[in-house]
Design an enzyme around this catalytic site. Structure first.
Site, PDB file in Angstrom:
ATOM      1  N   LYS A 295       0.820  -1.206   0.000  1.00 48.55           N
ATOM      2  CA  LYS A 295       0.000   0.000   0.000  1.00 48.55           C
ATOM      3  C   LYS A 295       0.853   1.254   0.000  1.00 48.55           C
ATOM      4  O   LYS A 295       2.045   1.229   0.284  1.00 48.55           O
ATOM      5  CB  LYS A 295      -0.935   0.006   1.212  1.00 48.55           C
TER       6      LYS A 295
ATOM      7  N   GLU B 101       0.261   0.531 -10.117  1.00 44.69           N
ATOM      8  CA  GLU B 101      -0.972   0.674 -10.887  1.00 44.69           C
ATOM      9  C   GLU B 101      -0.792   1.381 -12.222  1.00 44.69           C
ATOM     10  O   GLU B 101      -1.732   1.420 -13.030  1.00 44.69           O
ATOM     11  CB  GLU B 101      -2.054   1.392 -10.055  1.00 44.69           C
TER      12      GLU B 101
END
Length: 370
Positions: A75, A118
């Site tokens: 994260k 991402e």
């Protein structure tokens, strides 16, 4: 290279950047790996497995950041971690900067090179490091929606699968990408009535083929979205623009017209959410209600299945991580797809969608966007 794996500190986050099997790969390639004690426990990997794989266990995150050059996480870094990053560091993790100006400023101030999972691409234009967690999130979204529909969880008291003689839930999925397709697999498998709204006609043809007509596809217009969300018992938001904030497809005024006790699941919440009323929630407090509609907006849905998620993620990230360990930032010159992952470098924003979303100047240090 010296590779660091700190423990994830975002609430309810139990994944780990490198499982022991991946550590062994780095070590076999001649790299040193430093793992914070307890980093893998939430995913079922005790320190002893890391030691067996060749890692050095360090007592805290500060020691890991001090020892390492390449930091591999899951994260986005939290504020205490921004302060530990320096110009010597390459950070390799999910970032989702477009809706997060505070994190962006922290990374810019650190001087580090920040590479976002991402926005790394592949030869087909896909997002290979986002796909594994999109698969997990799409599937979890349906389980979560089914639980949330139950009366004691605030829903309308509807069983998502129905029973003989009683219709199942109608599940509307906004977006037919990896998240949407995996959500459809689970929802259709449970017997729900499923409709996917999508703008890519080839993608709709693909969905129609793989589901053999079991899932309804509709071209996504404002009218179609409005019509379907008002009919739905569950709406799953699964839209994505790489690096940019998610578009708002469900507006506040829609809620009062939706079915009371219906459920919105916003898988796009990491990119700001695709419902106007979305705000991040946690696994411990996953839902809230606005105008009678239950919102489920957990920002790390795959964190609920940390063993599956950690292994699926590293299968995708490992080749890129090894390139970074082997070649440092020169890996970005050698691999144009990895270069697309570079979001921050030496105090500058280096991804065009992030720069546009945050109103920052865009700098192209490697010619990756030409």
């Amino acid at each position: 290279m010296r590779v660091g794996v700190p423990r994830e500190i975002k609430p309810d986050e139990y994944r780990v950047g490198l499982p022991p099997t991946a550590v062994r790969e780095y070590v076999t390639h001649g790299h040193e790996v430093f793992v914070e004690t307890g980093a893998g426990e939430g995913a079922g990997y005790p320190d002893a497995l890391y030691v067996r794989a060749g890692a050095t266990i360090l007592p805290d995150a500060g020691a890991v950041f001090e020892a390492a050059e390449l930091i591999v996480k899951v994260k986005e870094p939290q504020a205490v971690e921004w302060a530990r990053l320096t110009p010597k560091h390459i950070l390799f993790t999910y970032l989702h900067l477009a809706p997060d100006p505070a994190q962006t400023e922290g990374l810019l101030a650190s001087g580090c090179a920040a590479i976002a999972y991402e926005t790394v691409t592949d030869a087909a234009g896909g997002l290979p490091l986002l796909a594994p967690m999109s698969e997990v999130a799409g599937r979890i979204a349906v389980f979560s929606a089914g639980e949330t529909l139950l009366k004691h969880n605030g829903g309308m008291g509807l069983l998502i699968s129905g029973v003989p003689g009683v219709p199942p839930a109608r599940v509307c999925i906004l977006g037919g990408g990896v998240v949407g397709a995996n959500a459809a697999v689970m929802a259709a498998g449970l017997g729900a009535e499923v409709v996917i709204l999508e703008r890519s006609i080839p993608r709709m043809r693909y969905i129609d083929d793989i589901f053999a007509g079991r899932v309804i596809t509709r071209y996504s217009t404002y009218d179609a979205v409005e019509e379907e969300i008002l009919r739905a018992d569950v709406v799953i938001g699964a839209v994505l623009t790489a690096g940019a904030a998610a578009p708002k497809l469900v507006r506040r005024e829609h809620l009062s017209r939706m079915k009371p006790g219906s459920v919105l699941v916003d898988v796009s919440i990491d990119q700001g959410g695709c419902f106007e009323t979305s705000r991040p929630t946690t696994h411990k407090a996953p839902t809230y209600v606005i105008d009678g509609v239950v919102h489920y907006c957990v920002a790390n849905m795959p964190g609920a299945a940390p063993r599956t998620s950690s292994e699926a993620l590293v299968h995708a990230t490992l080749p890129f991580g090894l390139e970074l360990a082997n070649h440092g930032l020169d890996a970005l010159k050698r691999n144009k797809h990895l270069a697309k992952g570079l979001n921050i470098l030496a105090g500058q924003v280096t991804h065009p969608a992030v720069a546009q979303a945050l109103g920052k100047p865009f700098v192209d240090p490697y010619g990756a966007w030409s």
